[in-house]
Write a protein that holds these residues in place. Structure first.
Motif, mmCIF file in Angstrom:
data_model
loop_
_atom_site.group_PDB
_atom_site.id
_atom_site.type_symbol
_atom_site.label_atom_id
_atom_site.label_comp_id
_atom_site.label_asym_id
_atom_site.label_seq_id
_atom_site.Cartn_x
_atom_site.Cartn_y
_atom_site.Cartn_z
ATOM 1 N N THR A 216 0.664 -1.129 -0.040
ATOM 2 C CA THR A 216 -0.057 -0.156 -0.055
ATOM 3 C C THR A 216 0.955 1.255 0.131
ATOM 4 O OG1 THR A 216 -1.601 -1.198 1.236
ATOM 5 C CG2 THR A 216 -2.080 1.151 1.260
ATOM 6 N N PRO A 217 0.943 1.917 -1.000
ATOM 7 C CA PRO A 217 1.710 2.937 -1.216
ATOM 8 C C PRO A 217 1.159 4.202 -0.397
ATOM 9 C CG PRO A 217 0.671 2.887 -3.268
ATOM 10 C CD PRO A 217 0.342 1.612 -2.399
ATOM 11 N N ARG A 218 2.010 5.077 0.152
ATOM 12 C CA ARG A 218 1.731 6.303 0.801
ATOM 13 C C ARG A 218 1.087 7.341 -0.010
ATOM 14 N NH1 ARG A 218 3.540 7.560 5.888
ATOM 15 N NH2 ARG A 218 1.828 9.307 5.805
ATOM 16 N N ALA A 219 0.285 8.183 0.314
ATOM 17 C CA ALA A 219 -0.146 9.290 -0.510
ATOM 18 C C ALA A 219 0.971 10.454 -0.649
ATOM 19 C CB ALA A 219 -1.384 10.204 -0.050
ATOM 20 N N PRO A 220 0.751 11.090 -1.914
ATOM 21 C CA PRO A 220 1.835 12.186 -2.086
ATOM 22 C C PRO A 220 1.961 13.027 -0.931
ATOM 23 C CG PRO A 220 0.422 11.932 -3.892
ATOM 24 C CD PRO A 220 -0.158 11.041 -2.934
ATOM 25 N N LEU A 221 2.963 13.564 -0.429
ATOM 26 C CA LEU A 221 3.064 14.454 0.855
ATOM 27 C C LEU A 221 2.070 15.608 0.890
ATOM 28 C CD1 LEU A 221 4.825 15.079 3.615
ATOM 29 C CD2 LEU A 221 6.332 16.239 2.217
ATOM 30 N N TRP A 222 1.937 16.187 -0.314
ATOM 31 C CA TRP A 222 0.870 17.569 -0.230
ATOM 32 C C TRP A 222 -0.576 17.039 0.121
ATOM 33 C CZ3 TRP A 222 -3.725 17.731 -3.233
ATOM 34 C CH2 TRP A 222 -3.719 16.946 -4.311
ATOM 35 N N MET A 223 -0.951 15.725 -0.389
ATOM 36 C CA MET A 223 -2.273 15.399 0.084
ATOM 37 C C MET A 223 -2.124 14.872 1.651
ATOM 38 S SD MET A 223 -3.476 12.736 -3.070
ATOM 39 C CE MET A 223 -5.109 12.937 -2.606
ATOM 40 N N GLN A 224 -1.072 14.365 2.062
ATOM 41 C CA GLN A 224 -1.095 14.111 3.592
ATOM 42 C C GLN A 224 -1.235 15.437 4.435
ATOM 43 O OE1 GLN A 224 2.264 11.623 4.928
ATOM 44 N NE2 GLN A 224 2.412 10.795 2.670
ATOM 45 N N GLN A 225 -0.497 16.453 3.704
ATOM 46 C CA GLN A 225 -0.530 17.573 4.599
ATOM 47 C C GLN A 225 -1.659 18.496 4.469
ATOM 48 O OE1 GLN A 225 2.990 19.445 2.918
ATOM 49 N NE2 GLN A 225 4.385 18.759 4.426
ATOM 50 N N GLY A 227 -4.763 16.823 4.494
ATOM 51 C CA GLY A 227 -5.714 16.378 5.063
ATOM 52 C C GLY A 227 -6.590 15.224 4.065
ATOM 53 N N PHE A 228 -5.972 14.930 2.737
ATOM 54 C CA PHE A 228 -6.784 14.367 1.957
ATOM 55 C C PHE A 228 -6.273 12.711 1.586
ATOM 56 C CE2 PHE A 228 -8.068 18.460 0.085
ATOM 57 C CZ PHE A 228 -9.309 18.551 0.470
ATOM 58 N N GLU A 229 -5.608 12.449 2.528
ATOM 59 C CA GLU A 229 -4.918 10.907 2.561
ATOM 60 C C GLU A 229 -5.885 9.877 2.343
ATOM 61 O OE1 GLU A 229 -1.071 8.223 3.979
ATOM 62 O OE2 GLU A 229 -1.615 9.745 5.202
ATOM 63 N N TRP A 230 -7.004 10.163 3.041
ATOM 64 C CA TRP A 230 -8.157 9.196 2.934
ATOM 65 C C TRP A 230 -8.742 9.237 1.558
ATOM 66 C CZ3 TRP A 230 -12.696 10.955 0.908
ATOM 67 C CH2 TRP A 230 -12.986 12.227 0.816
ATOM 68 N N LEU A 231 -8.744 10.261 0.710
ATOM 69 C CA LEU A 231 -8.963 10.211 -0.786
ATOM 70 C C LEU A 231 -7.919 9.498 -1.412
ATOM 71 C CD1 LEU A 231 -11.281 11.233 -2.711
ATOM 72 C CD2 LEU A 231 -9.689 13.459 -3.037
ATOM 73 N N TRP A 232 -6.929 9.411 -1.161
ATOM 74 C CA TRP A 232 -5.914 8.774 -1.885
ATOM 75 C C TRP A 232 -5.982 7.236 -1.734
ATOM 76 C CZ3 TRP A 232 -1.666 8.730 -5.206
ATOM 77 C CH2 TRP A 232 -0.579 7.827 -5.227
ATOM 78 N N ARG A 233 -6.353 7.017 -0.541
ATOM 79 C CA ARG A 233 -6.507 5.480 0.080
ATOM 80 C C ARG A 233 -7.645 4.802 -0.756
ATOM 81 N NH1 ARG A 233 -6.780 3.948 5.899
ATOM 82 N NH2 ARG A 233 -6.793 2.121 5.189
ATOM 83 N N ALA A 234 -8.829 5.762 -0.638
ATOM 84 C CA ALA A 234 -9.942 5.229 -1.349
ATOM 85 C C ALA A 234 -9.877 5.289 -2.920
ATOM 86 C CB ALA A 234 -11.035 6.368 -1.132
ATOM 87 N N SER A 235 -8.839 5.737 -3.373
ATOM 88 C CA SER A 235 -8.955 5.626 -4.862
ATOM 89 C C SER A 235 -8.021 4.146 -5.186
ATOM 90 C CB SER A 235 -7.887 6.937 -5.508
ATOM 91 O OG SER A 235 -6.722 6.988 -4.931
ATOM 92 N N MET A 236 -7.195 3.979 -4.199
ATOM 93 C CA MET A 236 -6.426 2.896 -4.057
ATOM 94 C C MET A 236 -7.413 1.629 -4.157
ATOM 95 S SD MET A 236 -3.011 3.500 -4.697
ATOM 96 C CE MET A 236 -3.681 4.735 -5.924
ATOM 97 N N GLU A 237 -8.168 1.558 -3.137
ATOM 98 C CA GLU A 237 -9.231 0.343 -3.008
ATOM 99 C C GLU A 237 -10.573 1.050 -2.896
ATOM 100 O OE1 GLU A 237 -7.724 -2.415 0.174
ATOM 101 O OE2 GLU A 237 -6.631 -0.592 0.757
ATOM 102 N N PRO A 238 -11.010 1.493 -4.157
ATOM 103 C CA PRO A 238 -12.645 2.049 -3.920
ATOM 104 C C PRO A 238 -13.602 1.103 -3.668
ATOM 105 C CG PRO A 238 -11.701 1.719 -6.327
ATOM 106 C CD PRO A 238 -10.374 1.378 -5.469
ATOM 107 N N ARG A 239 -13.663 -0.065 -4.079
ATOM 108 C CA ARG A 239 -14.738 -1.162 -3.594
ATOM 109 C C ARG A 239 -14.655 -1.236 -2.120
ATOM 110 N NH1 ARG A 239 -15.094 -6.503 -7.501
ATOM 111 N NH2 ARG A 239 -15.998 -5.481 -9.500
ATOM 112 N N ARG A 240 -13.377 -1.167 -1.622
ATOM 113 C CA ARG A 240 -13.527 -1.473 0.118
ATOM 114 C C ARG A 240 -13.418 -0.208 0.691
ATOM 115 N NH1 ARG A 240 -9.930 -2.267 4.428
ATOM 116 N NH2 ARG A 240 -8.074 -1.305 3.174
ATOM 117 N N LEU A 241 -13.099 1.001 0.072
ATOM 118 C CA LEU A 241 -12.973 1.833 1.175
ATOM 119 C C LEU A 241 -13.787 3.281 0.755
ATOM 120 C CD1 LEU A 241 -9.100 1.952 1.666
ATOM 121 C CD2 LEU A 241 -11.049 1.305 3.254
#
Length: 261
Positions: A216-225, A227-241
């Motif tokens: 599971t790769p981390r979100a780009p730093l700008w997304m982490q800072q 507050g949008f890491e959740w959106l990155w994770r959802a894009s990685m696993e859309p069915r589950r998240l």
């Protein structure tokens, strides 16, 4: 290295400042202090492990919706803010602000660097077998002097789980990293804390081992800072998240606004 002030605070077990976010007491510490506190607790040891867990918006939504989950979190010795939106909310809603986000995927490395130097041992419990093996190998490459007393995947039940708990206690790691996901890792602590009296610290770790294994790769730093890491994770696993976040984020916003100070 820790600053002199932070090292002294951790060594003397000084009271840790806390704030209330979404009804949970959150430690108002930065990553450096959080790492120092875990190492100090590992050295200090008590009659039971020091239990440290983490909260983000999804956790706050679950705590508000489920009294059992709420109790699992409220019995923790320490709750860290593993979510940038909690940092933003503290600036708007609380008397004291969170210094920064204390993401477990970052905190692990802060703790490991000190542990390698101070001979603090780890046990790695969680994720699937392949991911757990790869995570352990990655950790040993990064921190060759780190003491890893053992490792195991997290998909154990019944007698196999009972035996694993006995093994972990026998090996007596200073820190047990518990990557089972919410609420399985909190349920594990509830069920087995009293039987792990030779363990110094239990730190819940969520998807840490999947990250370390490269699954599971981390979100780009700008997304982490932002507050949008959740959106990155959802894009990685859309069915589950995707639906999970779309349903929990509004509830998390409500509880932050209603139960913070």
């Amino acid at each position: 290295m820790l600053s002199g002030e932070k090292a002294r605070q951790a060594d003397t077990a000084a009271p840790v400042p806390e704030i209330t976010l979404g009804g949970l007491r959150i430690a108002a510490v930065d990553r450096q202090m959080a790492a120092a506190l875990l190492i100090s607790a590992a050295h200090r040891r008590g009659r039971k492990p020091f239990y440290s867990t983490s909260a983000n918006g999804e956790v706050l939504a679950r705590v508000h919706a489920d009294k059992t989950v709420a109790q699992l979190f409220r019995c923790a010795d320490q709750i860290l803010a593993d979510g940038q939106p909690l940092v933003f909310a503290s600036r708007w809603l609380c008397r004291r602000t969170l210094p920064e986000r204390v993401a477990t995927t970052d905190l692990f490395h802060d703790v490991a660097k000190i542990a390698e130097r101070e001979r603090v041992s780890f046990y790695l419990f969680g994720a699937g077998e392949v991911e757990n093996i790869r995570a352990a190998a990655a950790i040993q490459r990064l921190y060759p002097a780190l003491l890893i007393t053992g490792r195991s995947h997290g998909y154990l039940t019944g007698a196999a789980l009972e035996q694993k708990v006995e093994e972990i206690n026998r090996l007596a790691p200073d820190i047990l990293w518990l990557g089972l996901g919410v609420p399985r890792e909190q349920l594990f602590v509830r069920d087995f804390l009293s039987r792990l009296d030779r363990v110094g610290v239990i730190k819940t770790a969520g998807g840490l081992f999947d990250h370390l294994a490269g699954k599971t790769p981390r979100a780009p730093l700008w997304m982490q800072q932002a507050g949008f890491e959740w959106l990155w994770r959802a894009s990685m696993e859309p069915r589950r998240l995707l639906w999970r976040y779309l349903s929990t984020n509004p509830r998390a916003l409500y509880v932050l606004l209603r139960y913070s100070q």
